[in-house]
Design a protein around this motif. Structure first.
Motif, mmCIF file in Angstrom:
data_model
loop_
_atom_site.group_PDB
_atom_site.id
_atom_site.type_symbol
_atom_site.label_atom_id
_atom_site.label_comp_id
_atom_site.label_asym_id
_atom_site.label_seq_id
_atom_site.Cartn_x
_atom_site.Cartn_y
_atom_site.Cartn_z
ATOM 1 N N THR A 1 0.807 -1.060 -0.149
ATOM 2 C CA THR A 1 -0.240 0.392 -0.250
ATOM 3 C C THR A 1 0.218 1.487 -0.407
ATOM 4 O O THR A 1 0.328 2.317 0.137
ATOM 5 C CB THR A 1 -0.991 -0.048 1.082
ATOM 6 O OG1 THR A 1 -0.318 0.036 3.055
ATOM 7 C CG2 THR A 1 -1.591 -1.006 1.384
ATOM 8 N N VAL B 1 -7.011 3.215 -4.569
ATOM 9 C CA VAL B 1 -6.730 1.643 -4.085
ATOM 10 C C VAL B 1 -7.302 0.498 -4.463
ATOM 11 O O VAL B 1 -7.324 -0.481 -4.868
ATOM 12 C CB VAL B 1 -7.491 2.072 -2.769
ATOM 13 C CG1 VAL B 1 -8.345 0.937 -2.883
ATOM 14 C CG2 VAL B 1 -7.205 2.872 -1.642
ATOM 15 N N THR C 1 -12.688 -2.261 1.542
ATOM 16 C CA THR C 1 -11.993 -2.235 2.194
ATOM 17 C C THR C 1 -11.772 -2.026 4.019
ATOM 18 O O THR C 1 -12.304 -1.993 4.522
ATOM 19 C CB THR C 1 -11.341 -0.169 1.796
ATOM 20 O OG1 THR C 1 -12.291 0.155 2.114
ATOM 21 C CG2 THR C 1 -11.400 -1.079 0.158
ATOM 22 N N GLY D 1 -8.990 -0.194 7.545
ATOM 23 C CA GLY D 1 -8.113 0.802 7.677
ATOM 24 C C GLY D 1 -7.085 0.683 7.219
ATOM 25 O O GLY D 1 -6.359 -0.282 6.332
ATOM 26 N N PRO D 2 -6.278 1.464 7.411
ATOM 27 C CA PRO D 2 -4.266 1.172 6.566
ATOM 28 C C PRO D 2 -3.181 -0.055 7.501
ATOM 29 O O PRO D 2 -3.630 0.392 8.691
ATOM 30 C CB PRO D 2 -3.892 3.112 7.080
ATOM 31 C CG PRO D 2 -4.582 3.497 8.154
ATOM 32 C CD PRO D 2 -6.178 2.437 8.025
ATOM 33 N N GLY E 1 2.594 3.185 7.730
ATOM 34 C CA GLY E 1 3.167 4.883 8.965
ATOM 35 C C GLY E 1 2.845 4.204 10.128
ATOM 36 O O GLY E 1 3.259 4.822 11.388
ATOM 37 N N ALA F 1 6.022 10.551 8.117
ATOM 38 C CA ALA F 1 5.425 10.104 7.964
ATOM 39 C C ALA F 1 5.643 8.908 6.871
ATOM 40 O O ALA F 1 6.234 9.350 5.708
ATOM 41 C CB ALA F 1 3.972 11.204 7.331
ATOM 42 N N GLU G 1 4.317 7.746 3.088
ATOM 43 C CA GLU G 1 2.921 7.976 1.678
ATOM 44 C C GLU G 1 2.692 6.760 1.426
ATOM 45 O O GLU G 1 3.546 5.340 1.336
ATOM 46 C CB GLU G 1 4.088 8.381 0.854
ATOM 47 C CG GLU G 1 4.053 10.214 1.374
ATOM 48 C CD GLU G 1 5.006 10.127 -0.019
ATOM 49 O OE1 GLU G 1 5.163 10.184 -1.020
ATOM 50 O OE2 GLU G 1 6.142 11.858 -0.113
ATOM 51 N N TYR H 1 -2.015 4.423 0.957
ATOM 52 C CA TYR H 1 -3.201 4.144 0.674
ATOM 53 C C TYR H 1 -3.442 4.497 2.646
ATOM 54 O O TYR H 1 -2.794 4.113 3.220
ATOM 55 C CB TYR H 1 -3.782 3.279 0.408
ATOM 56 C CG TYR H 1 -3.202 3.034 -0.953
ATOM 57 C CD1 TYR H 1 -3.553 4.807 -2.162
ATOM 58 C CD2 TYR H 1 -2.976 1.909 -2.055
ATOM 59 C CE1 TYR H 1 -3.165 3.952 -3.591
ATOM 60 C CE2 TYR H 1 -2.953 2.023 -3.402
ATOM 61 C CZ TYR H 1 -3.166 2.759 -3.885
ATOM 62 O OH TYR H 1 -2.581 3.035 -5.504
ATOM 63 N N SER H 2 -4.679 5.141 2.518
ATOM 64 C CA SER H 2 -5.335 5.620 3.434
ATOM 65 C C SER H 2 -6.157 4.743 3.935
ATOM 66 O O SER H 2 -7.307 4.393 4.907
ATOM 67 C CB SER H 2 -6.028 6.850 3.278
ATOM 68 O OG SER H 2 -6.954 6.775 2.792
ATOM 69 N N ARG H 3 -6.526 3.547 2.871
ATOM 70 C CA ARG H 3 -7.274 2.245 2.822
ATOM 71 C C ARG H 3 -6.979 1.069 2.431
ATOM 72 O O ARG H 3 -6.151 1.395 1.051
ATOM 73 C CB ARG H 3 -8.710 2.431 2.062
ATOM 74 C CG ARG H 3 -10.023 2.994 2.832
ATOM 75 C CD ARG H 3 -10.110 3.608 4.388
ATOM 76 N NE ARG H 3 -10.870 2.421 4.125
ATOM 77 C CZ ARG H 3 -11.672 2.084 5.355
ATOM 78 N NH1 ARG H 3 -10.484 2.262 6.687
ATOM 79 N NH2 ARG H 3 -12.401 0.788 5.652
ATOM 80 N N THR H 4 -7.317 0.182 2.677
ATOM 81 C CA THR H 4 -6.804 -1.496 2.530
ATOM 82 C C THR H 4 -7.397 -1.619 1.612
ATOM 83 O O THR H 4 -8.862 -2.364 2.315
ATOM 84 C CB THR H 4 -5.154 -1.967 3.586
ATOM 85 O OG1 THR H 4 -4.795 -0.977 4.077
ATOM 86 C CG2 THR H 4 -5.206 -3.088 3.242
#
Length: 261
Positions: free
Chosen positions: A31, A63, A146, A148-149, A152, A160, A162, A164-167
């Motif tokens: 991701t 995503v 999807t 959560g991430p 991070g 941080a 970089e 995707y904010s969703r998996t």
């Protein structure tokens, strides 16, 4: 389609002094993208290696693209990149990666002519609770496409990754297939492997490191424990240790003297 990006080696780098031309394929995690391993790639290039830093299929776009990408495509991406480097006539080739990138590096080392492998917290298994989710994912991925991430996990403040904010759940199924395939082939690796392992990893469980230690011949495996970093150690406090140690290992394998990290 994978588009390789090459980092030009520093001709005054320590690796160049040995006369051995090293190529390193550097692979990012699930991701995420090349940003998470770029400082490591730049350190190796500054030391004199040619580094190929590709973006794997399904990453760095959307995503939904990742949800439609298979484990087989990731493996083909890496195989094509390795074959491309081999065709360019380098003296030695190393594969390196973080997390899923480490898994893919191990996969490549099991069936390609690789002289060294460097992996940071490679994924080979899931946490116990996650295993249930993976097992049930074929039943509910259309209802819950999807979650959560999975990125991070960095201990160092202000840093941080970089990603995707969703998996996509469908991609997690493919990740499980990649783990299974890679585990079966670990015994075929016949070149040195260095494992950089974070003692406080919140993404990949300790069982992944145990699997690797059991499968790789003891004289081929070096383990470096990272005490201050979480999962994304390539952006964390221990990143300089990874840089120094991997450069020293390449220098050793090309006939130079190994420096103390």
């Amino acid at each position: 389609m994978l588009t390789p990006h090459y980092l030009t080696p520093n001709p005054d780098g320590v690796l160049c002094a040995t006369g051995t031309r090293w190529a390193v394929l550097m692979l990012h995690g699930f991701t995420a993208g090349p940003q998470s391993v770029r400082p490591w790639a730049e350190a190796l290039a500054e030391a004199g290696a040619t580094v190929c830093l590709p973006r794997l299929s399904g990453h760095g776009t959307t995503v939904s693209d990742l949800a439609q990408t298979s484990a087989g495509q990731w493996r083909r991406d890496v195989q094509q990149a390795v074959d491309g480097l081999l065709a360019r006539g380098f003296d030695k080739l190393a594969v390196a990666g973080l997390s899923m990138g480490g898994t893919l590096a191990l996969d490549a080392a099991s069936h390609r002519r690789v002289d060294a492998t460097f992996v940071v917290n490679p994924g080979l298994s899931f946490k116990l609770l996650d295993r249930f989710g993976v097992a049930l994912s074929p039943l509910f991925h259309r209802v819950i496409p999807t979650v959560g991430p999975l990125a991070g996990d960095v201990n160092k403040p202000g840093v941080a990754e970089e990603a995707y904010s969703r998996t996509p759940v469908a991609a997690v199924q493919q990740l499980a297939k990649l783990f299974w395939t890679t585990r079966r082939q670990l015994v075929d690796i016949d070149s040195p492997v260095t494992l950089y392992w974070s003692s406080r990893d919140h993404i990949v469980p300790p069982s992944s490191a145990r699997i690797l230690r059991r499968a790789i011949k003891p004289h081929l495996l070096t383990t470096v424990v990272l005490e201050r970093s979480f999962h994304v150690a390539t952006l964390d406090y221990d990143a300089p240790t990874i840089h120094r140690h991997s450069i020293a290992k390449l220098l050793e394998l090309s006939g130079g003297h190994r420096e103390t990290p």
